[in-house]
Motif scaffolding. Structure first.
Motif, PDB file in Angstrom:
ATOM      1  N   THR A  36      -2.271 -10.503  -6.406  1.00 35.87           N
ATOM      2  CA  THR A  36      -3.231  -9.479  -6.860  1.00 35.87           C
ATOM      3  C   THR A  36      -2.916  -8.158  -6.156  1.00 35.87           C
ATOM      4  O   THR A  36      -3.016  -7.088  -6.740  1.00 35.87           O
ATOM      5  CB  THR A  36      -4.682  -9.911  -6.514  1.00 35.87           C
ATOM      6  OG1 THR A  36      -4.870 -11.222  -6.988  1.00 35.87           O
ATOM      7  CG2 THR A  36      -5.710  -8.976  -7.110  1.00 35.87           C
ATOM      8  N   ILE A  37      -2.584  -8.262  -4.869  1.00 37.36           N
ATOM      9  CA  ILE A  37      -2.183  -7.079  -4.103  1.00 37.36           C
ATOM     10  C   ILE A  37      -0.882  -7.399  -3.357  1.00 37.36           C
ATOM     11  O   ILE A  37      -0.506  -8.570  -3.254  1.00 37.36           O
ATOM     12  CB  ILE A  37      -3.272  -6.648  -3.077  1.00 37.36           C
ATOM     13  CG1 ILE A  37      -3.618  -7.816  -2.131  1.00 37.36           C
ATOM     14  CG2 ILE A  37      -4.518  -6.151  -3.773  1.00 37.36           C
ATOM     15  CD1 ILE A  37      -4.549  -7.423  -0.988  1.00 37.36           C
ATOM     16  N   ARG A  38      -0.239  -6.349  -2.857  1.00 35.01           N
ATOM     17  CA  ARG A  38       0.952  -6.577  -2.037  1.00 35.01           C
ATOM     18  C   ARG A  38       0.566  -6.417  -0.566  1.00 35.01           C
ATOM     19  O   ARG A  38      -0.443  -5.778  -0.261  1.00 35.01           O
ATOM     20  CB  ARG A  38       2.040  -5.558  -2.395  1.00 35.01           C
ATOM     21  CG  ARG A  38       2.637  -5.816  -3.784  1.00 35.01           C
ATOM     22  CD  ARG A  38       3.577  -4.734  -4.165  1.00 35.01           C
ATOM     23  NE  ARG A  38       2.916  -3.431  -4.006  1.00 35.01           N
ATOM     24  CZ  ARG A  38       3.565  -2.273  -3.981  1.00 35.01           C
ATOM     25  NH1 ARG A  38       4.864  -2.235  -4.087  1.00 35.01           N
ATOM     26  NH2 ARG A  38       2.912  -1.133  -3.857  1.00 35.01           N
ATOM     27  N   ALA A  39       1.407  -6.960   0.301  1.00 38.31           N
ATOM     28  CA  ALA A  39       1.114  -6.871   1.739  1.00 38.31           C
ATOM     29  C   ALA A  39       0.846  -5.428   2.156  1.00 38.31           C
ATOM     30  O   ALA A  39      -0.106  -5.128   2.870  1.00 38.31           O
ATOM     31  CB  ALA A  39       2.283  -7.447   2.532  1.00 38.31           C
ATOM     32  N   ARG A  40       1.660  -4.512   1.652  1.00 40.42           N
ATOM     33  CA  ARG A  40       1.556  -3.110   2.068  1.00 40.42           C
ATOM     34  C   ARG A  40       0.231  -2.460   1.669  1.00 40.42           C
ATOM     35  O   ARG A  40      -0.168  -1.441   2.226  1.00 40.42           O
ATOM     36  CB  ARG A  40       2.727  -2.298   1.506  1.00 40.42           C
ATOM     37  CG  ARG A  40       4.054  -2.638   2.115  1.00 40.42           C
ATOM     38  CD  ARG A  40       4.247  -2.031   3.505  1.00 40.42           C
ATOM     39  NE  ARG A  40       4.751  -0.672   3.446  1.00 40.42           N
ATOM     40  CZ  ARG A  40       4.115   0.388   3.921  1.00 40.42           C
ATOM     41  NH1 ARG A  40       2.940   0.244   4.486  1.00 40.42           N
ATOM     42  NH2 ARG A  40       4.636   1.589   3.845  1.00 40.42           N
TER      43      ARG A  40
ATOM     44  N   GLY B 218       6.208  11.841   2.162  1.00 38.48           N
ATOM     45  CA  GLY B 218       5.594  11.715   0.838  1.00 38.48           C
ATOM     46  C   GLY B 218       5.349  10.285   0.406  1.00 38.48           C
ATOM     47  O   GLY B 218       4.259   9.935  -0.037  1.00 38.48           O
ATOM     48  N   SER B 219       6.348   9.400   0.589  1.00 45.17           N
ATOM     49  CA  SER B 219       6.207   8.021   0.124  1.00 45.17           C
ATOM     50  C   SER B 219       5.078   7.327   0.897  1.00 45.17           C
ATOM     51  O   SER B 219       4.277   6.586   0.339  1.00 45.17           O
ATOM     52  CB  SER B 219       7.509   7.259   0.323  1.00 45.17           C
ATOM     53  OG  SER B 219       7.839   7.320   1.694  1.00 45.17           O
ATOM     54  N   GLU B 220       4.994   7.588   2.201  1.00 42.73           N
ATOM     55  CA  GLU B 220       3.962   6.986   3.027  1.00 42.73           C
ATOM     56  C   GLU B 220       2.579   7.486   2.593  1.00 42.73           C
ATOM     57  O   GLU B 220       1.612   6.734   2.532  1.00 42.73           O
ATOM     58  CB  GLU B 220       4.229   7.362   4.493  1.00 42.73           C
ATOM     59  CG  GLU B 220       3.567   6.460   5.503  1.00 42.73           C
ATOM     60  CD  GLU B 220       3.985   5.001   5.360  1.00 42.73           C
ATOM     61  OE1 GLU B 220       3.223   4.276   4.713  1.00 42.73           O
ATOM     62  OE2 GLU B 220       5.031   4.610   5.884  1.00 42.73           O
ATOM     63  N   PHE B 221       2.510   8.766   2.260  1.00 43.65           N
ATOM     64  CA  PHE B 221       1.239   9.357   1.858  1.00 43.65           C
ATOM     65  C   PHE B 221       0.751   8.727   0.547  1.00 43.65           C
ATOM     66  O   PHE B 221      -0.423   8.379   0.404  1.00 43.65           O
ATOM     67  CB  PHE B 221       1.396  10.871   1.710  1.00 43.65           C
ATOM     68  CG  PHE B 221       0.078  11.560   1.457  1.00 43.65           C
ATOM     69  CD1 PHE B 221      -0.992  11.398   2.330  1.00 43.65           C
ATOM     70  CD2 PHE B 221      -0.101  12.360   0.340  1.00 43.65           C
ATOM     71  CE1 PHE B 221      -2.208  12.021   2.110  1.00 43.65           C
ATOM     72  CE2 PHE B 221      -1.314  12.975   0.112  1.00 43.65           C
ATOM     73  CZ  PHE B 221      -2.373  12.808   1.000  1.00 43.65           C
ATOM     74  N   ARG B 222       1.696   8.523  -0.399  1.00 44.07           N
ATOM     75  CA  ARG B 222       1.310   7.892  -1.670  1.00 44.07           C
ATOM     76  C   ARG B 222       0.812   6.465  -1.415  1.00 44.07           C
ATOM     77  O   ARG B 222      -0.149   5.999  -2.010  1.00 44.07           O
ATOM     78  CB  ARG B 222       2.509   7.880  -2.634  1.00 44.07           C
ATOM     79  CG  ARG B 222       2.692   9.216  -3.355  1.00 44.07           C
ATOM     80  CD  ARG B 222       3.668   9.085  -4.513  1.00 44.07           C
ATOM     81  NE  ARG B 222       5.006   8.704  -4.076  1.00 44.07           N
ATOM     82  CZ  ARG B 222       5.907   9.544  -3.570  1.00 44.07           C
ATOM     83  NH1 ARG B 222       5.613  10.835  -3.453  1.00 44.07           N
ATOM     84  NH2 ARG B 222       7.093   9.131  -3.190  1.00 44.07           N
ATOM     85  N   HIS B 223       1.463   5.792  -0.464  1.00 44.06           N
ATOM     86  CA  HIS B 223       1.060   4.432  -0.105  1.00 44.06           C
ATOM     87  C   HIS B 223      -0.373   4.441   0.449  1.00 44.06           C
ATOM     88  O   HIS B 223      -1.201   3.608   0.096  1.00 44.06           O
ATOM     89  CB  HIS B 223       2.052   3.882   0.923  1.00 44.06           C
ATOM     90  CG  HIS B 223       1.511   2.765   1.764  1.00 44.06           C
ATOM     91  ND1 HIS B 223       1.193   1.544   1.242  1.00 44.06           N
ATOM     92  CD2 HIS B 223       1.195   2.702   3.082  1.00 44.06           C
ATOM     93  CE1 HIS B 223       0.721   0.773   2.193  1.00 44.06           C
ATOM     94  NE2 HIS B 223       0.699   1.445   3.327  1.00 44.06           N
ATOM     95  N   LEU B 224      -0.676   5.415   1.293  1.00 43.99           N
ATOM     96  CA  LEU B 224      -2.013   5.505   1.891  1.00 43.99           C
ATOM     97  C   LEU B 224      -3.064   5.777   0.818  1.00 43.99           C
ATOM     98  O   LEU B 224      -4.159   5.221   0.835  1.00 43.99           O
ATOM     99  CB  LEU B 224      -2.049   6.590   2.974  1.00 43.99           C
ATOM    100  CG  LEU B 224      -1.121   6.336   4.166  1.00 43.99           C
ATOM    101  CD1 LEU B 224      -1.174   7.490   5.142  1.00 43.99           C
ATOM    102  CD2 LEU B 224      -1.473   5.037   4.871  1.00 43.99           C
TER     103      LEU B 224
END
Ligand SMILES: Cc1cc2nc3c(=O)[nH]c(=O)nc-3n(C[C@H](O)[C@H](O)[C@H](O)COP(=O)(O)OP(=O)(O)OC[C@H]3O[C@@H](n4cnc5c(N)ncnc54)[C@H](O)[C@@H]3O)c2cc1C
Length: 405
Positions: free
Chosen positions: A53-57, A392-398
């Motif tokens: 349903t979700i990923r670890a990250r 940027g990638s980390e920010f999108r993840h957050l």
């Protein structure tokens, strides 16, 4: 002279301690948090990683992002040993001196000395464990010509939650028929008479009935005596063949705590007073799963839960501050809060003392608790000044982490 507070562990207890200390202590005190993981993880949601349903990250925030605060240093490393006489912490790459030590390194899977269990079962303690289960289970299910038997060891909240999610996964992948026909079996083995020990009896009966109706096979009143490569042997001698065994049966102290020359309880957990420092050393504090609290030589009966770790972090921080300032310390007394357990995506129970409620809203409420917890850490540290320094990638993840809100 600068004082150093070293915190071992950036889970629920350790991270909250670091941020509470930052608020309370004079800015001259250095706070160092060490964790072998890069991330602070919302462990209560790892069952959803099992089902995909979700990923670890989605339930992990980089500790380096949360702790990018002047006065706090994050060390990404494993603590190998501690010397409480010389007040030193040894990691794989350095030695750190401390004035105050806060231990919050959690526990590890307890296989209860069951022969073969450590070698032939999947641990269920971290988002990475859950991802491994998901990947291997999907490849097992994909081979429709093979008989597939998945066993869950333990009928506490973790066992019930993972069972509910796996039933949803099986249904979602179109394997419902295989479950009914016996090509695929999902069995939970629990050594007591009902699932969810410690919960109100009606909640235990309700959960058991609900999971049975969804297709779970439940074996109660028996413990697993031995595990072999494709076999689980019960204390009754009954053998269950298995393709995958997921072990959810409790935790025990890690070697780091076992080797500490300070008082422990009979199960090896660090004995602390209600001020949350070791009975033998007022410079060593403990919060979260690793502690056993003793008041007047009597142990406090307390489940190992995230919300207790958070409350203890605050009390330990206040007491370190008071000790530094020569003021009186405060005692910790646990607060009861409702416990939420999901039984898949459509049902959950909310238990408080001897009462319980059920419904899909519990599952949604768990999601809100998760998102609020993770968001609190992002905003506590002042996300806006920090965001400009997040790639940027980390920010999108957050941002994705916050989306359930
Ligand atoms: C599947 C599951 C579901 C759960 N569901 C709930 C729930 O619904 N509600 C609830 O309240 N509680 C729940 N819990 C319990 C909750 O997760 C724990 O009580 C909580 O995580 C304890 O916090 P802690 O800080 O003591 O340890 P942890 O959160 O385990 O953090 C320990 C940290 O220490 C680090 N560490 C360990 N050893 C070392 C070392 N040697 N060197 C460096 N770093 C180290 C680890 O990497 C980790 O980050 C659940 C637990 C599990 C496993």
């Amino acid at each position: 002279m600068t004082e150093n507070v070293v915190i071992v562990g950036g889970g629920f207890g350790g991270l909250e301690t670091a941020l509470s200390l930052k608020k309370l202590l004079p800015s001259s005190v250095r706070i160092i948090l060490i964790d072998r993981s890069e991330y602070h993880s919302f462990i209560p949601s790892i069952h959803e990683v099992v089902s995909g349903t979700i990923r670890a990250r989605d339930i992990q925030i980089p500790l380096a992002v949360i702790l990018r605060i002047p006065g706090i240093e994050f060390v990404h490393d494993e603590v190998l040993s501690l010397d409480v006489k010389s007040k030193q912490v040894f990691t794989s790459s350095r030695v750190l001196d401390y004035d105050y030590l806060v231990l919050s390194s959690g526990g590890e899977t307890n296989f209860s000395d069951v022969q073969g269990a450590g070698n032939f079962s999947y641990r269920f303690r971290s988002p990475e464990d859950a991802e491994r289960i998901h990947a291997d289970l999907c490849s097992l299910l994909a081979d429709r010509n093979k008989v597939c038997s998945v066993i869950i060891a333990g009928g506490g909240p973790e066992g019930a939650e993972v069972a509910g999610e796996l039933l949803d996964l099986i249904r979602g992948y179109g394997y419902r028929h295989d479950l009914n026909s016996g090509r695929l079996t999902l069995t939970l083995i629990h050594d007591q008479d009902n699932l969810l020990p410690g919960f109100p009896l009606k909640a235990r009966e309700f959960s058991q009935e609900y999971l049975l109706q969804k297709g779970l096979t439940i074996v109660t009143g028996h413990r697993i005596d031995e595990v072999q490569q494709n076999l689980v042997i019960l204390d009754s001698g009954v053998k269950h063949s298995m393709s995958m065994l997921i072990w959810t049966g409790g935790i025990k102290p890690t070697r780091l705590i076992q080797q500490l020359p300070l008082a422990k309880d009979p199960n090896g957990w660090l004995k602390v007073t209600d001020r949350l420092h070791s009975q033998d050393d007022e410079y060593v504090y403990g919060v979260g799963d690793i502690i056993s609290i003793y008041v007047n030589e009597e142990p406090l009966s307390l489940a190992r839960l995230a919300y207790h770790a958070l409350d203890q972090a605050l009390i330990a921080s206040m007491n370190i501050n008071s000790h530094l300032q020569g003021r009186r310390q405060v005692g910790y007394s646990p607060k009861d809060k409702p416990q939420l357990v999901s039984l898949g995506k459509e049902m959950g129970i909310c238990a408080y003392k001897d009462k319980f409620l059920s419904g899909q809203w519990v599952v949604l409420l768990k999601k809100v608790v998760q998102a609020r917890h993770l968001m609190t850490y992002l905003t506590k540290t002042g996300l806006s000044p920090v965001t400009s320094r997040i790639p940027g990638s980390e920010f999108r993840h957050l941002l994705r982490i916050l989306s359930p809100l």
